[in-house]
Design a protein around this motif. Sequence first.
Motif, PDB file in Angstrom:
ATOM      1  N   LYS A  52       0.854  -1.197   0.000  1.00  0.00           N
ATOM      2  CA  LYS A  52       0.000   0.000   0.000  1.00  0.00           C
ATOM      3  C   LYS A  52       0.887   1.243   0.000  1.00  0.00           C
ATOM      4  O   LYS A  52       0.631   2.229   0.707  1.00  0.00           O
ATOM      5  N   ARG A  53       1.933   1.181  -0.814  1.00  0.00           N
ATOM      6  CA  ARG A  53       2.961   2.219  -0.853  1.00  0.00           C
ATOM      7  C   ARG A  53       2.643   3.251  -1.936  1.00  0.00           C
ATOM      8  O   ARG A  53       2.286   2.879  -3.060  1.00  0.00           O
ATOM      9  N   PRO A  54       2.758   4.545  -1.650  1.00  0.00           N
ATOM     10  CA  PRO A  54       2.551   5.563  -2.681  1.00  0.00           C
ATOM     11  C   PRO A  54       3.525   5.362  -3.841  1.00  0.00           C
ATOM     12  O   PRO A  54       4.712   5.103  -3.622  1.00  0.00           O
ATOM     13  N   GLU A  55       3.040   5.495  -5.065  1.00  0.00           N
ATOM     14  CA  GLU A  55       3.871   5.204  -6.224  1.00  0.00           C
ATOM     15  C   GLU A  55       4.870   6.299  -6.549  1.00  0.00           C
ATOM     16  O   GLU A  55       5.679   6.152  -7.463  1.00  0.00           O
ATOM     17  N   ASN A  56       4.837   7.406  -5.804  1.00  0.00           N
ATOM     18  CA  ASN A  56       5.843   8.441  -6.037  1.00  0.00           C
ATOM     19  C   ASN A  56       7.145   8.140  -5.295  1.00  0.00           C
ATOM     20  O   ASN A  56       8.128   8.849  -5.439  1.00  0.00           O
TER      21      ASN A  56
END
Length: 202
Positions: A52-56
Amino acid sequence: MRTEILEFKDFDKIKEIVKNDGVVAFPTETVYGLGVRYDSFLAYKKIFEAKKRPENKTLTLMLYDKEDIADYAIIDKKIRKVIDFLMPGELTLVLPKKENIEIFGSDSSIGIRVPDNKETLELLKNVEIPLFVTSANLSGFPATNSFSEVNEQLNGRIEAIVKGDIKNKRPSTVASIIDGKITILREGPISLEKIKEVYDSE
């Protein structure tokens, strides 16, 4: 998804999972990591979904042999000294990326790590491909230091967890060396002073 529980000796199974774009958690000498093959966009997306990691945020390229770093990053004599003296080890270097190398999520720089752990290196050797790696935890949670912690957070979200022991239980130092400037992006076992000492040595 059913998460398989494996051991380091299960190289064939680990290789099969990685080859088929699966996400595998495994211990390093610092903390547990999550790994996928670096050249698959599907695998790249799956590791973000699992955490659930931000893709930035970027991923680190984990290599079996430090001599391979020059295939992906631009290295001068001073950077070479840092690699020779401090790698393999508890250090992730963010370096200028070679222009002809396409790395998902990377623009002009790339984070690279070579672990100082015999079993992890054997895993990398046997999967026969560099891995994108990040810490094996849900985004916003502390890094994991044991199989039970990984299992609690990621069981059912990834293809496999490799059981093993952690030596240091502290994430690696992340240091950027760009245009001659050394910047610590994450403090860890290797200090800024030590990196500068090696970088500036004759």
